[in-house]
Design a protein around this motif. Structure first.
Motif, PDB file in Angstrom:
ATOM      1  N   SER A  74      53.817  53.700  26.535  1.00 27.32           N
ATOM      2  CA  SER A  74      53.248  54.909  26.303  1.00 27.32           C
ATOM      3  C   SER A  74      51.863  55.112  27.934  1.00 27.32           C
ATOM      4  O   SER A  74      52.433  54.369  28.192  1.00 27.32           O
ATOM      5  N   PRO A  75      50.954  56.058  27.285  1.00 22.54           N
ATOM      6  CA  PRO A  75      50.074  56.239  28.232  1.00 22.54           C
ATOM      7  C   PRO A  75      49.659  54.634  29.016  1.00 22.54           C
ATOM      8  O   PRO A  75      48.807  54.683  30.335  1.00 22.54           O
ATOM      9  N   ASP A  76      49.304  53.990  27.346  1.00 23.20           N
ATOM     10  CA  ASP A  76      48.477  53.226  27.885  1.00 23.20           C
ATOM     11  C   ASP A  76      49.495  52.199  28.817  1.00 23.20           C
ATOM     12  O   ASP A  76      48.453  51.311  29.125  1.00 23.20           O
ATOM     13  N   ASP A  77      50.402  52.120  28.336  1.00 26.84           N
ATOM     14  CA  ASP A  77      51.199  50.931  29.692  1.00 26.84           C
ATOM     15  C   ASP A  77      50.762  51.150  30.863  1.00 26.84           C
ATOM     16  O   ASP A  77      50.401  50.578  31.061  1.00 26.84           O
ATOM     17  N   ARG A  78      50.900  52.607  30.957  1.00 25.69           N
ATOM     18  CA  ARG A  78      50.791  51.978  32.203  1.00 25.69           C
ATOM     19  C   ARG A  78      49.766  52.932  32.724  1.00 25.69           C
ATOM     20  O   ARG A  78      48.917  51.974  34.022  1.00 25.69           O
ATOM     21  N   ARG A  79      48.370  53.104  32.107  1.00 23.72           N
ATOM     22  CA  ARG A  79      47.154  52.835  32.408  1.00 23.72           C
ATOM     23  C   ARG A  79      47.197  51.558  32.881  1.00 23.72           C
ATOM     24  O   ARG A  79      46.288  50.791  33.474  1.00 23.72           O
ATOM     25  N   ARG A  80      47.258  50.444  31.521  1.00 24.63           N
ATOM     26  CA  ARG A  80      47.460  48.833  31.982  1.00 24.63           C
ATOM     27  C   ARG A  80      48.020  48.271  33.504  1.00 24.63           C
ATOM     28  O   ARG A  80      47.363  47.397  33.713  1.00 24.63           O
ATOM     29  N   TRP A  81      49.433  48.475  33.451  1.00 27.37           N
ATOM     30  CA  TRP A  81      49.609  48.147  35.057  1.00 27.37           C
ATOM     31  C   TRP A  81      48.520  48.713  35.809  1.00 27.37           C
ATOM     32  O   TRP A  81      48.593  48.314  36.751  1.00 27.37           O
ATOM     33  N   LEU A  82      47.798  49.558  36.180  1.00 27.53           N
ATOM     34  CA  LEU A  82      47.065  50.554  37.157  1.00 27.53           C
ATOM     35  C   LEU A  82      46.212  49.843  37.271  1.00 27.53           C
ATOM     36  O   LEU A  82      45.950  49.477  37.904  1.00 27.53           O
ATOM     37  N   ASP A  83      45.837  48.999  36.325  1.00 24.42           N
ATOM     38  CA  ASP A  83      44.121  48.941  36.203  1.00 24.42           C
ATOM     39  C   ASP A  83      44.768  47.329  36.404  1.00 24.42           C
ATOM     40  O   ASP A  83      43.369  46.480  37.127  1.00 24.42           O
ATOM     41  N   GLY A  84      45.640  46.502  36.006  1.00 28.40           N
ATOM     42  CA  GLY A  84      45.928  44.898  36.249  1.00 28.40           C
ATOM     43  C   GLY A  84      46.469  45.288  38.182  1.00 28.40           C
ATOM     44  O   GLY A  84      45.650  43.872  39.085  1.00 28.40           O
ATOM     45  N   LEU A  85      46.844  46.089  39.069  1.00 30.52           N
ATOM     46  CA  LEU A  85      46.772  46.726  39.840  1.00 30.52           C
ATOM     47  C   LEU A  85      45.193  46.599  40.494  1.00 30.52           C
ATOM     48  O   LEU A  85      45.152  45.447  41.577  1.00 30.52           O
ATOM     49  N   VAL A  86      44.557  47.162  40.459  1.00 30.42           N
ATOM     50  CA  VAL A  86      43.758  47.647  40.630  1.00 30.42           C
ATOM     51  C   VAL A  86      42.391  46.001  40.879  1.00 30.42           C
ATOM     52  O   VAL A  86      41.726  46.128  41.592  1.00 30.42           O
ATOM     53  N   ILE A  87      42.443  45.505  39.740  1.00 27.21           N
ATOM     54  CA  ILE A  87      41.998  44.257  40.054  1.00 27.21           C
ATOM     55  C   ILE A  87      42.135  43.305  40.861  1.00 27.21           C
ATOM     56  O   ILE A  87      41.432  42.766  41.201  1.00 27.21           O
ATOM     57  N   GLN A  88      43.691  42.964  41.358  1.00 27.88           N
ATOM     58  CA  GLN A  88      44.342  41.903  42.449  1.00 27.88           C
ATOM     59  C   GLN A  88      44.235  42.549  43.126  1.00 27.88           C
ATOM     60  O   GLN A  88      43.219  41.995  44.441  1.00 27.88           O
ATOM     61  N   LEU A  89      43.804  44.333  43.632  1.00 28.54           N
ATOM     62  CA  LEU A  89      43.004  44.239  45.247  1.00 28.54           C
ATOM     63  C   LEU A  89      41.905  44.357  44.760  1.00 28.54           C
ATOM     64  O   LEU A  89      41.254  43.942  45.993  1.00 28.54           O
ATOM     65  N   GLU A  90      40.570  44.632  44.168  1.00 24.01           N
ATOM     66  CA  GLU A  90      39.564  44.439  43.408  1.00 24.01           C
ATOM     67  C   GLU A  90      38.929  43.936  42.946  1.00 24.01           C
ATOM     68  O   GLU A  90      38.468  44.894  41.512  1.00 24.01           O
ATOM     69  N   PRO A  91      38.736  42.415  42.599  1.00 24.03           N
ATOM     70  CA  PRO A  91      38.844  41.502  41.479  1.00 24.03           C
ATOM     71  C   PRO A  91      37.228  42.642  41.290  1.00 24.03           C
ATOM     72  O   PRO A  91      37.258  42.462  39.709  1.00 24.03           O
ATOM     73  N   LEU A  92      36.479  43.293  41.350  1.00 21.61           N
ATOM     74  CA  LEU A  92      34.872  43.858  40.359  1.00 21.61           C
ATOM     75  C   LEU A  92      35.128  44.834  39.690  1.00 21.61           C
ATOM     76  O   LEU A  92      34.571  45.168  39.065  1.00 21.61           O
ATOM     77  N   TYR A  93      36.358  45.455  39.749  1.00 20.85           N
ATOM     78  CA  TYR A  93      36.840  46.532  39.117  1.00 20.85           C
ATOM     79  C   TYR A  93      37.081  45.994  37.316  1.00 20.85           C
ATOM     80  O   TYR A  93      36.713  46.434  37.000  1.00 20.85           O
ATOM     81  N   ALA A  94      37.269  44.850  37.003  1.00 17.05           N
ATOM     82  CA  ALA A  94      36.957  44.617  35.884  1.00 17.05           C
ATOM     83  C   ALA A  94      35.844  44.286  35.373  1.00 17.05           C
ATOM     84  O   ALA A  94      35.987  44.244  34.517  1.00 17.05           O
ATOM     85  N   HIS A  95      34.995  44.279  36.124  1.00 14.80           N
ATOM     86  CA  HIS A  95      33.582  43.898  34.812  1.00 14.80           C
ATOM     87  C   HIS A  95      33.320  46.047  35.178  1.00 14.80           C
ATOM     88  O   HIS A  95      32.750  46.191  34.149  1.00 14.80           O
TER      89      HIS A  95
END
Length: 384
Positions: A128-149
């Motif tokens: 689902s699109p949610d699966d791909r959003r979750r993958w992308l968000d996980g990648l962004v957090i690795q690159l920029e931890p503040l993104y989790a906040h």
């Protein structure tokens, strides 16, 4: 970066276990349901504070225990770091760095970088699109931890706005409109921050994925990875205010439909990541082999991108994924790893590894939540 050791207490099926990682590649071998995936899950938690397989900490702590613990000793260019997570069956978890509790969980993120690749990731294309959003968000957090906040802020505002829409579904009051106007501005501001970072990550990883995909497919196919935000008419993602205004305009434009449906219809919670092969959506038309090539290209790109941004190679976790790949794709993955990335691999047998790979690897047998050291592994290990 190099994870030197791991200590698990009352975590999943591990009552008390310490593992010393002594080689660039560690192969965890054993039958299914013995604890191989649990060990890799613990490493992922030390990195992202998230599990792909559990929705609450209650699932992670052994039934007879009130608290579980994961502790890892990490070596980085800047020095050694001790990471620890204390998981409670009831109550909030505690995260510690060098035995000091972190006031915010975001302060724990980014210390250990990992790339996970499991059989679950093969659903990334057809999911689902949610699966791909979750993958992308996980990648962004690795690159920029503040993104989790930032992501948490957006989710909280979205929940508040949806609760208001549900409360006043089908009718309109002046007080309702005033509150929604405030929430519109808050959601647009938070949403723009999320969208711009998602867009930036896709701009970075797309060309890497295209090159990897061409190499794996033998130059016969062209991969496109595109960010497809649900908000339309964004003139320039580099312009923060332009993105915010676009979100705000569409929010206000959807007010009548939202009042009828009782939910927020605009924002990054509805974004999509478009994956196409030769300009054809991979989700609908890609064969199983094409889809696996695509996911492998994305994972190899994650390794490359995180290393470039962070300045150190991340740890790679391969959870029983070799069995899902054909020989050509297995070889591509193993040749790329070499000794460049610390790698933890779970498998039910050693048949996929050549003699040279096994010689340079630490092999551990996992059986019922217990791990045998390399010295006690039987020479006929691969037969199981």
């Amino acid at each position: 970066m190099y994870l030197k050791s791991l200590n698990l207490q009352a975590f999943r099926n591990y009552t008390a276990q310490t593992v010393h990682l002594t080689a660039p590649k560690t192969i965890l071998v054993g039958n299914n349901a013995q604890g191989k995936s649990n060990l890799l899950e613990s490493v992922a938690l030390l990195s992202t504070l998230k599990s792909q397989r559990a929705s609450s900490d209650r699932e992670l702590v052994q039934n007879e225990a009130a608290m579980g613990q994961i502790r890892g000793d990490l070596e980085r260019i800047t020095g050694e770091i001790e990471l620890e997570i204390r998981l409670r069956r009831s109550g909030r978890r505690t995260v510690l760095v060098d035995r000091q509790a972190c006031r915010r969980q975001v302060d724990f993120l980014g210390l250990l970088n990992v790339v996970e690749f499991s059989s679950l990731d093969l659903d990334l294309v057809r999911g689902s699109p949610d699966d791909r959003r979750r993958w992308l968000d996980g990648l962004v957090i690795q690159l920029e931890p503040l993104y989790a906040h930032l992501l948490k802020d957006y989710s909280q505002i979205l929940r508040h706005r949806n609760a208001l829409l549900k409360q006043y579904r089908g009718r309109s009051q002046a007080s309702d409109e005033a509150m929604r106007s405030v929430l519109d501005i808050q959601l647009a501001t938070a949403g723009a921050r999320v969208m711009r970072r998602r867009w930036r990550a896709i701009q970075r990883i797309a060309p890497l994925a295209q090159r990897w995909h061409q190499e794996i497919s033998g130059q016969t196919e062209y991969l496109s990875v595109d960010y497809a935000p649900q908000v339309r008419d964004i003139p320039d993602f580099n312009d923060a205010e332009a993105v915010r205004q676009a979100v705000l305009h569409q929010l206000r434009d959807r007010h009548p439909a939202e009042r009828h449906q009782g939910t927020t219809l605009t924002g990054p919670h509805r974004d999509e990541v478009m994956l196409s092969i030769n300009q054809t959506p991979a989700r609908r038309y890609g064969s199983q082999g094409q889809q696996r090539t695509l996911v492998l290209a994305l994972k190899l790109s994650e390794l490359q991108l995180i290393e470039a941004v962070v300045g150190e190679p991340p740890v790679l976790l391969l959870d029983d994924v070799l069995a899902e790949l054909d020989l050509q794709r297995q070889n591509q993955l193993l040749e790329t790893i070499e000794d460049r990335f610390q790698t933890l691999i779970s498998t039910t047998h050693l048949g996929a590894f050549d003699a040279q790979w096994l010689k340079s690897s630490q092999v551990l047998r996992v059986c019922s939540g217990k791990i045998e050291t390399p010295e006690t592994v039987h020479p006929t290990l691969g037969a199981s």
